[in-house]
Design a protein around this motif. Structure first.
Motif, PDB file in Angstrom:
ATOM      1  N   GLY A  97       0.637  -1.309   0.126  1.00 49.02           N
ATOM      2  CA  GLY A  97       0.064  -0.007  -0.115  1.00 49.02           C
ATOM      3  C   GLY A  97       0.847   1.221  -0.068  1.00 49.02           C
ATOM      4  N   ALA A  98       1.771   1.207   0.612  1.00 52.09           N
ATOM      5  CA  ALA A  98       2.817   2.499   0.735  1.00 52.09           C
ATOM      6  C   ALA A  98       3.781   2.520  -0.188  1.00 52.09           C
ATOM      7  CB  ALA A  98       3.449   2.442   2.210  1.00 52.09           C
ATOM      8  N   ARG A  99       4.180   1.339  -0.898  1.00 52.48           N
ATOM      9  CA  ARG A  99       5.392   1.554  -1.893  1.00 52.48           C
ATOM     10  C   ARG A  99       5.156   0.651  -3.070  1.00 52.48           C
ATOM     11  NH1 ARG A  99       9.950   1.024   2.891  1.00 52.48           N
ATOM     12  NH2 ARG A  99       9.963   3.406   3.846  1.00 52.48           N
ATOM     13  N   GLY A 100       3.997  -0.037  -3.184  1.00 58.31           N
ATOM     14  CA  GLY A 100       3.756  -0.754  -4.399  1.00 58.31           C
ATOM     15  C   GLY A 100       4.961  -1.900  -4.612  1.00 58.31           C
ATOM     16  N   LEU A 101       5.622  -1.938  -5.690  1.00 58.32           N
ATOM     17  CA  LEU A 101       6.225  -3.139  -5.921  1.00 58.32           C
ATOM     18  C   LEU A 101       7.699  -3.236  -5.323  1.00 58.32           C
ATOM     19  CD1 LEU A 101       5.761  -3.674 -10.070  1.00 58.32           C
ATOM     20  CD2 LEU A 101       4.799  -5.069  -7.938  1.00 58.32           C
ATOM     21  N   ILE A 102       8.151  -1.965  -4.762  1.00 57.67           N
ATOM     22  CA  ILE A 102       9.349  -1.810  -3.973  1.00 57.67           C
ATOM     23  C   ILE A 102       8.735  -2.529  -2.731  1.00 57.67           C
ATOM     24  CG2 ILE A 102      10.792  -0.241  -2.653  1.00 57.67           C
ATOM     25  CD1 ILE A 102      10.647   1.880  -4.976  1.00 57.67           C
ATOM     26  N   GLY A 103       7.711  -2.304  -2.095  1.00 57.80           N
ATOM     27  CA  GLY A 103       7.223  -2.850  -0.926  1.00 57.80           C
ATOM     28  C   GLY A 103       7.089  -4.230  -1.102  1.00 57.80           C
ATOM     29  N   PHE A 104       6.736  -4.790  -2.138  1.00 52.29           N
ATOM     30  CA  PHE A 104       6.748  -6.394  -2.477  1.00 52.29           C
ATOM     31  C   PHE A 104       7.988  -6.736  -2.353  1.00 52.29           C
ATOM     32  CE2 PHE A 104       6.536  -9.698  -5.931  1.00 52.29           C
ATOM     33  CZ  PHE A 104       5.498 -10.494  -5.041  1.00 52.29           C
TER      34      PHE A 104
END
Length: 437
Positions: A97-104
């Motif tokens: 939710g916060a960083r998209g695919l970076i967060g993934f």
């Protein structure tokens, strides 16, 4: 040959405690070093509404895919297929939710999700990349997707730091998983599945095809942009060529010079610590292997103008380039990605169409031939990944912690999945001036 180790002061390893080996299967991940991995240790700020929205979107996207997503304490997702096990769903959805695919990717680094078939999971996701984000949100990408930081743009001031971030990690690290040729680009195999023992021959086959494409032989004056660890320069010199090869990595320059000297070609090869923009002289042939991906879109025109400027009349250029579909390039070209944040700062894969546009608009160069062999890269990456996994204790002994090893495992698997799904390709291209066709 003994490969020299990066000095203990290498920025890539500051604050990283050495560990003897990876965590045992099924064990909790080792504590993450907050100084080295601040965005992995700390969960990003995200409202409950944003996290809940991310969960709904992810459930909707994954629920239509051939995956099995097991969420601890919650209903699973997917139609069946490779297993993705989310151990900490709250953290997983919050990061996305916060960083998209970076967060993934950071969630994987943190050990919040895993898979017994990581490549399989990522191959499914790569094969449906265009569908994962709903069309209305795709159109609003500029509003929600992070943009590449200015410090990563590949200006003269930034380029050396961007290259050093990856290639100056440690020559010993690369030697652990590459083959004896120390070639860090796709090989060309005779058949599949690829055998690790045949990887050196497959790398030489790739190099020889490029040198043949560029017409390199006795007496050829060759410019190589992107030295690697010197194998192509050695191979060209053994044909009787005189080679100038450029790199921005001091680690690579030092080791390449040693390998060239050991091969007895020091009088035929000049390894220069030099930005491609500062290349001088004219050459019968120019070769560049998987270098254009590190240039950055803003500098693609200058890169190709440099190739043209350095090419003697009647000369030929042979490139090897990783490519992505043109529609995906147009959709994501300004988005800051996990790969850019952690692996290749400032990098961007071109499309074939983008290279054709750039060369047609700003140079007299034209692409005359191109051959794709993406599945060969998938097999090359598989061999690297398996070797990296087997060498985990030695990677730890070099001073790279478990978070780093999870990051590199994800990077190698993520890349392999791109080629297995057909989302990525790798091509060898022949370019000549328009008036020499």
């Amino acid at each position: 040959m003994k490969v020299p180790t990066t000095s203990p002061e290498s920025p890539a390893r500051q604050g990283v405690p050495a560990q003897a080996g990876p965590a045992a299967p099924g064990a909790a991940p080792a504590p993450v070093d907050p100084a080295r991995w601040p965005d992995v240790v700390a969960l990003p700020k995200a409202s409950r509404a944003r996290t809940a929205t991310a969960e709904r979107l992810v459930r909707h996207a994954l629920g239509r895919l051939p995956l099995r997503v097991r969420l601890a304490g919650r209903a699973g997702i997917g139609l069946g297929g490779p297993l993705m096990e989310v151990r900490e769903p709250d953290a997983f959805f919050r990061r996305i939710g916060a960083r998209g695919l970076i967060g993934f990717g950071e969630s994987y680094m943190a050990g919040e999700w895993d898979s017994p078939d990581l490549v399989g999971v990522l191959t499914v996701l790569a094969g449906h990349a265009a569908e994962l984000v709903p069309a209305p949100l795709q159109k609003l990408r500029a509003l929600w997707a992070p943009r590449q930081p200015a410090v990563q743009v590949n200006s003269r001031e930034n380029a050396r730091g961007n290259i050093s971030h990856h290639y100056d990690l440690s020559n010993d690290l690369f030697a652990l998983f590459l083959d004896e040729t120390l070639t860090y680009s796709s090989a060309v195999f005779r058949g599949f599945p690829a055998d690790r023992e045949l990887l050196p021959a497959a790398q030489h086959r790739k190099i020889d095809r490029l040198l043949d494409l560029a017409g390199v032989g006795p007496g050829t004056h060759l410019l190589e942009i992107g030295t690697g660890w010197g194998e192509l320069a050695i191979r060209a010199a053994s044909r009787g060529a005189r080679v100038v090869t450029l790199t921005l990595s001091r680690e690579q320059q030092e080791l390449a010079r040693g390998r060239i000297r050991e091969a007895g070609h020091q009088d035929r090869v000049d390894v220069r610590l030099c930005d491609y923009r500062d290349a001088d002289g004219t050459y019968d042939a120019v070769v560049s292997v998987e270098m254009v991906e590190a240039v950055g879109e803003e500098y693609w025109p200058l890169y190709f103008r440099t190739l043209e400027r350095c090419l003697a009349p009647g000369g030929q250029i042979a490139l090897q380039a990783i490519t992505m579909p043109d529609d995906r390039l147009r959709a994501s070209r300004t988005t800051y990605t996990w790969i850019q944040k952690y692996i290749f700062p400032g990098g961007l894969l071109p499309s074939t169409e983008a290279m054709e546009r750039v060369t047609a608009d700003g140079t007299g160069l034209r692409i005359r031939e191109r051959t794709g062999f993406g599945m060969h890269y998938a097999e090359t990456l598989r061999l690297w990944r398996e070797r990296f996994t087997d060498q985990a204790p030695q990677v730890g002994a070099l001073g790279f912690d478990e978070t780093f090893r999870r990051m590199w495992t994800f990077y190698l698997a993520y890349s392999e999945a791109g080629f297995r799904s057909g989302y990525l390709d790798v091509q060898q291209l022949l370019l000549t001036r328009e008036d020499t066709a």
